[in-house]
Enzyme design. Structure first.
Site, short mmCIF file in Angstrom:
data_model
loop_
_atom_site.label_atom_id
_atom_site.label_comp_id
_atom_site.label_asym_id
_atom_site.label_seq_id
_atom_site.Cartn_x
_atom_site.Cartn_y
_atom_site.Cartn_z
N GLY A 25 0.77 -1.31 0.04
CA GLY A 25 -0.13 0.05 -0.25
C GLY A 25 0.71 1.12 0.06
N ALA A 32 -3.54 -4.90 0.57
CA ALA A 32 -4.16 -6.17 0.81
C ALA A 32 -4.14 -6.74 2.01
CB ALA A 32 -3.63 -6.97 -0.17
N CYS A 35 5.71 7.95 23.66
CA CYS A 35 6.60 6.99 24.42
C CYS A 35 6.47 5.50 23.94
CB CYS A 35 6.15 6.93 25.88
SG CYS A 35 4.41 7.49 26.16
#
Lengths: 484, 484
Positions: B69, B195, B322
Site C-alpha cells: 500500500g 491487501a 513514549c
C-alpha cells in the site's frame, strides 16, 4: 512437460513452500509492533535476514529485503549514485546488464547524470582491464552482473571488484542469475538478487550494501528495512526465500546438481550444431552458468519457433525481436554482435531430467526445419523461393538498382524488405546473393530493427562481406558484397 | 489471545490462504512469456485484476498491483503530480494522512514542489468546504484518506471528489483502512490500498488511476503492470489478495459483520469513560470505521500500558510518543489537538468474539490503575507525590519563579521537567497546579515533544487555562493559569 526457462522464474523450492505455509500463520503481523504477534514476526524476519546474509556473504545489518530483484537494483543504483554525488555523477555499466540496470541508468541520465557502457566481446564477456581503463575520476558507481541472464556468460566480477576497490569506486553486482549457485566472491560493495530465480517465492529481492559504502536512499522515506525498502514487510515470502537459499547452500546437492546440469548444457552446446544446420550457439563456453545455453537459428521466425516448441511441450524463451513487444532484438545479443533471429534460451531448472534434455535434442531439429519450410527455406541450403502459400510468401521486390543510386553501388541489386519483419529481410538477402556476381552487392532496404544486427551476423556466418549501412528514405539500406 | 490491531495488519483470510496455496503451483512463471506456464500465470493475474477492479469500482485496465500500500501511495502521488506538472506543483493533503502520503509529500517538497495541509477538527475530520477553499489554480493533486488509520474517522471523500472534479483537480484517496468494508464512492481519480489490511497476504497493494487522469510514472521505467509498478509480478499473493476482497464483497457477511463490530466498538466508546477515570475517547463517534476506537488516558505511560495489555493477552497499538522510536506523538492526534499520552488504538479483526471485547473492558481499568499507581498517580484524584520507589520517582524540581522571569509571570511557579518524558511533565503539572492560587500560573519546562500537545490537552480536560508557550534555553516553557 519440461519447463526450460529457469532464468525467468524457477518453480517454488519445496523447502520454500513449507516455510511459506508455516510463516503465513506466524508472520503476518507488523514486526514493528511490540505485542507478541509483532515480536514473532520480528524474530522470523531477523532469522531470515541472518540466513540470507550468510548465503550472500555479508553481515545481516548490510542486507535488506525488497519486493523484487528489479527494485533491489533500482534502489541500489539510485542510492549508491546519490551517496557519491559529490565525487561525480558517472555510472559505468556493462552493455549486457539486465534491463533493470539499464532502466536505472536511463533514469540517472534523465536526471542529469552521465552513463557509460562497457563493451563485451562476442561471448558477452567484459574484459576486467576495460573496467580499469574506464574508471574516470568522476565515476560514482560501476554495475556489473555476475552472470548474464540471456547467454549465461560469467563476468569477471572478482577482478572488477578489486580494480574498483583500488580506485575507490563502489561496484554493484547484479547477482540475480548466479546466487542460486553460490555466493559472489570478492570485494563488491553492493549486491542485488531476486528470490524467484533461486526457488523462492515471487515478491522478494535482496539488496546488500557493505559497510563503508556511501548510500543515500532515494524516493519517499520509510522506516522499514533500514529506510532502504518502503512498505510493509512481506515476512512469509522473505522467510520462504531465505529457507530456499539456505537449503541450496547447506547441502552438497547444489554443487552436484550444478555439475550435472553443466554436463547437460554441454551436451546441447556440442550436439546442436550437428543436429540443426545454420545454428549459432552463443555465450562463453567455459565461463558460464551451469544451467543455461542460448543459440540462434538462421532463417527462423522466433515467435513461431517458440510456439512450436511450446506445442511440443518445451517452455523456453527468446531474445529475438519477433517475440518481443518492443520489436527490437535483445540488447545483449546486439552488444555481442551475434545473430538474434530464431533465438532460443534454454535454462534448466534444478532437477531437470536428462531424458527431457535428450527429448529436446530429438524434437528441435524437426521444429526448426518445419519453421524454415514455412518461410520458404529448405534445410541447410541457400534459401529458395517461397512456396505458393500466399500469407507466407516473401513479397520483397528484387529489382535492378535504380539509376539514382548507381554512383554508390554500380553493380548491385536492391531488395526491398520494407515493412517485413525478422527473419524475412535476411531470408531475402540469402535468396538474392546468388543472383549477383562475386564482388557484386546486394542492398537490403529494411525498417526492421533486427536487420541492423542480423544482416552483419549473417555475413559473418556465411563468409560474405558486410559493407555497411546507409541512411534511406524509410528504415536503412544495408549493403552486402558477395565474396563466395 | 485476542489480537486487536487489525488496522496494522489483519490475519490472513481463509479464502486468501486457499487461493495462495493453489496459485503457488499455478502462478509462479513469468506472465509475460508465451508458453503454457506463462499463459496460466497471465490468466490468473487478469482474473485477479478483474476481481479487484470490481471490488474497487473501476475498470480492470485502470488498476495495477504494487508490492505494498505504501508503494501504491508513493507511486500514485508522484505519478499524478508529475502528470500535472504544467498546471502547477502544489499538493494539498489532510493533516491526518498516513505517513506514506506525508513522506511522498516531503519528497515532493524536497524536489521543489509545494505542499499544503488541510486542518481537521477535534474529531479528525476535514470539512469538505475547506477542500474547496484550498483549491488554488496551481493545485496539482489533493490527497484525502477515506478513513483515518489511527482514530477511525471517515473523511468526506465523496463531497471532496465532487468539489475537486468541478475544479478539474484529481483526488487521490488512500483507502487502506476502509476498502475491506466497501468501495469508496464518488468521482475520485486515484485510489490506493493495501491487501494485508483486508485479510490478503502481505506484499500486495493496489493503485487505481481512472481514465482521463493525467499520470506520468516516476523512477526507472519497467514494462510490468502498465509501467506503473516495477518488478516481477507476485501472482500467488495477488490472486490471494483479490480472492479475499471478492469474498468480503460477494456475501452479505461483510455488512452484518460491520454492524456487529460497530456495536462492539460503540460499547467500548460508551463504557470506557465510566470504567476508567480521566480517559478521552477520540475520533468521530458517528462517521467512523466500524471496527476501530482510540482513546487516551491521562497520567499513563503508553509503553507500559501496551506492555501490560500484552501481558494480559491483548495486542493493541498506540500513537503515544513514549511507544514510538521517533519520540514524537502521532501527527494525527497532534492535528486533532487531543491528548496523546496513554494512547491506545483498538481495531477489531473480522470475527472478533464479543467475549474478548467484554474481557478487555474488564481488564483495562485495572491495568490503567496499576500504571498510574506506579507513576505516583492515585485513581481519578489529582496526582499525589510519587511513592518512594526511586526509579519511578518524579524528579522534577518545583521552585518559585526566578526573579528574571518575574515580569512575565509574576505570581507563578516553575516546574523543571527537562529530560523527563511523557507522561511525567503532565503529571508534574497536575501535582503543582494546586500549589498556586486561582489566577496564578504554573510554567512547565520540558524538552519532550509530547508536552506541546498534552499540556494544552490536559488544560482542556481539567478546565484550566492554557496561556501559551515560550521559548526556553532548552525545550520550551508551557504556561498554564489555574482557573479552578
Amino acid at each position: 512437460m519440461p519447463y526450460f526457462d529457469a532464468a525467468s522464474a524457477a518453480p517454488l523450492h519445496p523447502v520454500a513452500r513449507e516455510a511459506l505455509l508455516a510463516s503465513l500463520d506466524e508472520g503476518w503481523a507488523d514486526p514493528a509492533r511490540l505485542y507478541r504477534e509483532g515480536r514473532r514476526g520480528r524474530l522470523l524476519l531477523d532469522a531470515a535476514r541472518e540466513a540470507a546474509a550468510e548465503a550472500v556473504g555479508c553481515r545481516p545489518d548490510e542486507l535488506v529485503f525488497t519486493p523484487s530483484g528489479t527494485q533491489a537494483v533500482h534502489t541500489g543504483v539510485a542510492g549508491a549514485l546519490a551517496g557519491r554525488r559529490r565525487t561525480g555523477r558517472r555510472l559505468l555499466h556493462s552493455a549486457v546488464e539486465h534491463s533493470s540496470v539499464l532502466h536505472a541508468a536511463e533514469a540517472h541520465a534523465a536526471a542529469g547524470g552521465t552513463v557509460a557502457e562497457l563493451a563485451v566481446d562476442r561471448t558477452g564477456r567484459v574484459a576486467a582491464g576495460d573496467v580499469a581503463a574506464a574508471l574516470t575520476p568522476d565515476t560514482a558507481l560501476v554495475a556489473l552482473q555476475s552472470a548474464n541472464h540471456e547467454v549465461g556468460t560469467e563476468q569477471p566480477v572478482e577482478e572488477a571488484a578489486e580494480l574498483c576497490q583500488e580506485a575507490g569506486v563502489p561496484l554493484l553486482v547484479d547477482a540475480a542469475q548466479s546466487l542460486a549457485w553460490g555466493p559472489v566472491p570478492g570485494a563488491w560493495s553492493l549486491l542485488a538478487a531476486s528470490a524467484h530465480k533461486w526457488g523462492g517465492p515471487p515478491g522478494v529481492g535482496l539488496l546488500a550494501v557493505r559497510k563503508g559504502t556511501r548510500f543515500a536512499p532515494q524516493g519517499p522515506r520509510d522506516e522499514r528495512e533500514s529506510g532502504r525498502s518502503a512498505g510493509f514487510e512481506n515476512i512469509p515470502a522473505v522467510v520462504a526465500a531465505a529457507a530456499a537459499l539456505r537449503a541450496l547452500r547447506s547441502g552438497p546437492g547444489t554443487d552436484t546438481e550444478a555439475a550435472r546440469l553443466r554436463e547437460l548444457v554441454e551436451r546441447i552446446r556440442t550436439r546442436l550444431p550437428e543436429l540443426v544446420p545454420d545454428v549459432e550457439v552463443v555465450g562463453d563456453p567455459v565461463h558460464r552458468l551451469p544451467h543455461l545455453v542460448t543459440f540462434s537459428c538462421l532463417y527462423v521466425d522466433g515467435e513461431t519457433l517458440l510456439h512450436e516448441l511450446d506445442r511440443a511441450g518445451f517452455s523456453v524463451s527468446s531474445g529475438s525481436s519477433c517475440t518481443s513487444s518492443t520489436l527490437t532484438p535483445s540488447h545483449v545479443l546486439r552488444a555481442m554482435g551475434v545473430l538474434s533471429e530464431g533465438n532460443v534460451r534454454v535454462s534448466l531448472p534444478y532437477g531437470t531430467a536428462e531424458a527431457d534434455v535428450e527429448r529436446f535434442l530429438e524434437v528441435l531439429p524437426g521444429v526448426v526445419r518445419s519453421v524454415r519450410e514455412r518461410l520458404g527455406v529448405v534445410g541447410a541450403e541457400a534459401p529458395v523461393a517461397a512456396p505458393g502459400s500466399a500469407p507466407r510468401e516473401a513479397s520483397a521486390a528484387v529489382a535492378e538498382e535504380p539509376a539514382g543510386a548507381a554512383a554508390e553501388e554500380p553493380e548491385g541489386v536492391v531488395v526491398d524488405a520494407l515493412g517485413r519483419r525478422c527473419p524475412i529481410p535476411v531470408i531475402e538477402l540469402a535468396k538474392t546473393i546468388g543472383q549477383v556476381p562475386v564482388g557484386g552487392t546486394v542492398t537490403v532496404l529494411s525498417d526492421d530493427e533486427a536487420a541492423r544486427q542480423d544482416i552483419p551476423a549473417w555475413c559473418g556466418m556465411r563468409d560474405q562481406e558486410y559493407v555497411g549501412e546507409r541512411a534511406a528514405e524509410r528504415g536503412a539500406a544495408y549493403v552486402v558484397r558477395r565474396r563466395v
